[in-house]
Design a protein around this motif. Structure first.
Motif, PDB file in Angstrom:
ATOM      1  N   SER A  10       0.825  -1.203   0.000  1.00  0.00           N
ATOM      2  CA  SER A  10       0.000   0.000   0.000  1.00  0.00           C
ATOM      3  C   SER A  10       0.863   1.257   0.000  1.00  0.00           C
ATOM      4  N   ASP A  11       1.884   1.292   0.841  1.00  0.00           N
ATOM      5  CA  ASP A  11       2.714   2.486   0.958  1.00  0.00           C
ATOM      6  C   ASP A  11       3.547   2.724  -0.295  1.00  0.00           C
ATOM      7  N   ILE A  12       4.080   1.646  -0.881  1.00  0.00           N
ATOM      8  CA  ILE A  12       4.887   1.797  -2.097  1.00  0.00           C
ATOM      9  C   ILE A  12       4.006   2.240  -3.268  1.00  0.00           C
ATOM     10  N   THR A  13       2.823   1.631  -3.376  1.00  0.00           N
ATOM     11  CA  THR A  13       1.892   2.025  -4.438  1.00  0.00           C
ATOM     12  C   THR A  13       1.483   3.485  -4.281  1.00  0.00           C
ATOM     13  N   PHE A  14       1.226   3.883  -3.045  1.00  0.00           N
ATOM     14  CA  PHE A  14       0.852   5.272  -2.764  1.00  0.00           C
ATOM     15  C   PHE A  14       1.947   6.224  -3.215  1.00  0.00           C
ATOM     16  N   LEU A  15       3.208   5.897  -2.922  1.00  0.00           N
ATOM     17  CA  LEU A  15       4.330   6.745  -3.331  1.00  0.00           C
ATOM     18  C   LEU A  15       4.424   6.827  -4.847  1.00  0.00           C
ATOM     19  N   VAL A  16       4.299   5.696  -5.527  1.00  0.00           N
ATOM     20  CA  VAL A  16       4.397   5.676  -6.990  1.00  0.00           C
ATOM     21  C   VAL A  16       3.295   6.537  -7.612  1.00  0.00           C
ATOM     22  N   GLN A  56       0.030  13.086   1.581  1.00  0.00           N
ATOM     23  CA  GLN A  56       0.857  12.253   2.450  1.00  0.00           C
ATOM     24  C   GLN A  56       0.641  12.608   3.919  1.00  0.00           C
ATOM     25  N   LYS A  57       0.523  13.888   4.193  1.00  0.00           N
ATOM     26  CA  LYS A  57       0.351  14.316   5.586  1.00  0.00           C
ATOM     27  C   LYS A  57      -0.986  13.840   6.150  1.00  0.00           C
ATOM     28  N   ILE A  58      -2.007  13.771   5.305  1.00  0.00           N
ATOM     29  CA  ILE A  58      -3.304  13.235   5.741  1.00  0.00           C
ATOM     30  C   ILE A  58      -3.207  11.720   5.914  1.00  0.00           C
ATOM     31  N   ASN A  59      -2.644  11.056   4.924  1.00  0.00           N
ATOM     32  CA  ASN A  59      -2.575   9.597   4.933  1.00  0.00           C
ATOM     33  C   ASN A  59      -1.777   9.054   6.115  1.00  0.00           C
ATOM     34  N   TYR A  60      -0.708   9.747   6.498  1.00  0.00           N
ATOM     35  CA  TYR A  60       0.174   9.263   7.565  1.00  0.00           C
ATOM     36  C   TYR A  60       0.020  10.052   8.864  1.00  0.00           C
ATOM     37  N   TYR A  61      -1.075  10.780   9.003  1.00  0.00           N
ATOM     38  CA  TYR A  61      -1.275  11.546  10.233  1.00  0.00           C
ATOM     39  C   TYR A  61      -1.346  10.592  11.427  1.00  0.00           C
ATOM     40  N   PRO A  62      -0.697  10.944  12.553  1.00  0.00           N
ATOM     41  CA  PRO A  62      -0.638  10.020  13.704  1.00  0.00           C
ATOM     42  C   PRO A  62      -1.931   9.958  14.514  1.00  0.00           C
ATOM     43  N   GLY A  78       7.202   6.074   8.287  1.00  0.00           N
ATOM     44  CA  GLY A  78       7.560   5.400   9.525  1.00  0.00           C
ATOM     45  C   GLY A  78       8.542   4.259   9.377  1.00  0.00           C
ATOM     46  N   TYR A  79       8.976   3.961   8.147  1.00  0.00           N
ATOM     47  CA  TYR A  79       9.928   2.872   7.948  1.00  0.00           C
ATOM     48  C   TYR A  79      11.347   3.258   8.347  1.00  0.00           C
ATOM     49  N   PHE A  80      11.648   4.545   8.299  1.00  0.00           N
ATOM     50  CA  PHE A  80      13.014   4.994   8.546  1.00  0.00           C
ATOM     51  C   PHE A  80      13.120   5.929   9.744  1.00  0.00           C
ATOM     52  N   VAL A  81      12.005   6.571  10.129  1.00  0.00           N
ATOM     53  CA  VAL A  81      12.000   7.505  11.253  1.00  0.00           C
ATOM     54  C   VAL A  81      10.934   7.055  12.242  1.00  0.00           C
ATOM     55  N   ALA A  82      11.311   6.888  13.502  1.00  0.00           N
ATOM     56  CA  ALA A  82      10.386   6.348  14.499  1.00  0.00           C
ATOM     57  C   ALA A  82       9.326   7.372  14.903  1.00  0.00           C
ATOM     58  N   THR A  83       9.740   8.614  15.198  1.00  0.00           N
ATOM     59  CA  THR A  83       8.826   9.652  15.658  1.00  0.00           C
ATOM     60  C   THR A  83       8.408  10.538  14.496  1.00  0.00           C
ATOM     61  N   MET A 140      11.128  16.177  -3.114  1.00  0.00           N
ATOM     62  CA  MET A 140      10.218  16.549  -2.030  1.00  0.00           C
ATOM     63  C   MET A 140       9.277  15.406  -1.676  1.00  0.00           C
ATOM     64  N   MET A 141       8.690  14.782  -2.711  1.00  0.00           N
ATOM     65  CA  MET A 141       7.729  13.720  -2.462  1.00  0.00           C
ATOM     66  C   MET A 141       8.383  12.501  -1.812  1.00  0.00           C
ATOM     67  N   VAL A 142       9.533  12.099  -2.337  1.00  0.00           N
ATOM     68  CA  VAL A 142      10.206  10.908  -1.813  1.00  0.00           C
ATOM     69  C   VAL A 142      10.716  11.148  -0.400  1.00  0.00           C
ATOM     70  N   SER A 143      11.349  12.304  -0.163  1.00  0.00           N
ATOM     71  CA  SER A 143      11.896  12.577   1.163  1.00  0.00           C
ATOM     72  C   SER A 143      10.788  12.685   2.208  1.00  0.00           C
ATOM     73  N   SER A 144       9.653  13.273   1.837  1.00  0.00           N
ATOM     74  CA  SER A 144       8.519  13.345   2.770  1.00  0.00           C
ATOM     75  C   SER A 144       7.973  11.951   3.060  1.00  0.00           C
ATOM     76  N   TRP A 145       7.914  11.103   2.038  1.00  0.00           N
ATOM     77  CA  TRP A 145       7.452   9.727   2.236  1.00  0.00           C
ATOM     78  C   TRP A 145       8.395   8.973   3.162  1.00  0.00           C
ATOM     79  N   VAL A 146       9.691   9.146   2.952  1.00  0.00           N
ATOM     80  CA  VAL A 146      10.676   8.486   3.814  1.00  0.00           C
ATOM     81  C   VAL A 146      10.468   8.876   5.272  1.00  0.00           C
ATOM     82  N   TYR A 147      10.155  10.150   5.500  1.00  0.00           N
ATOM     83  CA  TYR A 147       9.956  10.616   6.865  1.00  0.00           C
ATOM     84  C   TYR A 147       8.596  10.181   7.417  1.00  0.00           C
ATOM     85  N   LEU A 148       7.544  10.346   6.629  1.00  0.00           N
ATOM     86  CA  LEU A 148       6.187  10.150   7.142  1.00  0.00           C
ATOM     87  C   LEU A 148       5.752   8.694   7.206  1.00  0.00           C
TER      88      LEU A 148
END
Length: 307
Positions: A41-47, A154-160, A93-98, A83-91
């Motif tokens: 789901s997350d990879i498809t969303f990024l693509v 992305q910010k909506i989809n990954y909102y905590p 949760g695979y690479f950044v815990a918080t 911008m899109m890839v770096s935000s995905w990497v952060y949001l």
């Protein structure tokens, strides 16, 4: 023997059904991918958002070129993907815990600052372009108009949220409310629309269609609030009415803004990707305007985050 002219109402209905079918098929694929296994789901969303950002930004720069405006198209595309890839990497949760909303915004701002400085250096090294202010301005505005606004998806989809899938459902909610607003406006405006809104920008838009957009969005929003309250954290009928009116009105404004760009460029559609709709910007114009509004309402009203 001359053929009888085809009634305008028939042509409008055919366009309406083409728009409806294109929208339903496209967004069914996008939304369906959100509710599969998480990594897929997350990879498809990024693509998907990368493709939308890339094609949408290309169409915007082509509109600028039709007005003889200079752009740094390649640099803009690179910045959009970055911008899109770096935000995905952060949001994601695979690479950044918080992943707090404030930190996500700061992270994105850092990317934009680097890009703006890079544009200035790019112009400084250019030997032939004497329209530096125009080139930097149009390139930067393209970034802000397409990928930056799209990044709120992305910010909506990954909102905590407390519920893990609430972000997915709010993304589904926001897309549905916005696109049904478009369809409601088109259907009502085609059938009974007589009073033009802003004919110098969009001759087809009417106040009757605007009312149809608000009514359609508000009713659908109330249905979401009733049947999806378990997953839409903080949603009540009161918020449903506010968001139905807010998102439908903003969708019309977003559509008018893109119509203004197309009118200045002398084109009817931004592209030919989707039957009955046009290009990527024609599909995304109202969503781009509504994404930050939905995110801000979530963050500050529905599910305020302490950080």
């Amino acid at each position: 023997m001359d053929q009888a002219p085809i009634p305008a109402t028939s042509s409008k209905m055919q366009t309406f059904w083409r728009r409806l079918l294109s929208s339903v098929l496209l967004w069914s694929m996008v939304i369906g991918a959100l509710f599969t296994e998480r990594l897929f789901s997350d990879i498809t969303f990024l693509v998907v958002i990368l493709l939308i950002a890339g094609f949408g930004l290309q169409e915007f720069y082509e509109l600028c070129e039709k007005r003889n405006l200079v752009t740094f198209k390649i640099w803009g595309m690179i910045a959009a993907c970055g911008m899109m890839v770096s935000s995905w990497v952060y949001l994601s949760g695979y690479f950044v815990a918080t992943r707090s909303p404030a930190q996500a915004n700061s992270f994105e701002t850092s990317i934009l600052i680097i890009f703006v400085l890079g544009l200035c250096v790019r112009q400084f090294l250019s030997r032939s372009n004497t329209m530096g202010i125009v080139a930097i301005s149009t390139t930067l505005f393209g970034i802000m108009y397409v990928p930056w606004l799209l990044n709120f998806f992305q910010k909506i989809n990954y909102y905590p949220f407390e519920h893990q899938k609430s972000g997915h459902f709010y993304l589904l909610y926001f897309i549905a409310i916005t696109k049904f607003s478009d369809l409601g406006a088109y259907a009502v405006g085609s059938l009974i629309g007589k009073h033009k809104m802003i004919p110098r920008i969009s001759p087809a838009k009417t106040w009757e269609g605007f009312g149809g957009a608000i009514l359609t969005s508000t009713l659908l929003s109330l249905l979401f609030a009733h049947y999806g309250q378990r997953y839409l954290q903080g949603m009540t009928w009161f918020h449903a009415v506010i968001l139905g009116v807010l998102l439908s009105a903003s969708a019309v404004v977003g559509d008018l803004i893109e119509s203004l760009f197309k009118r200045e460029a002398g084109v009817k559609d931004s592209g030919r990707f989707f039957p009955g709709i046009g290009g990527m910007l024609d599909l995304m114009d109202s969503l781009l305007f509504n994404a930050p509004l939905m995110y801000l309402y979530i963050r500050h009203v529905l599910a305020p985050s302490p950080s």
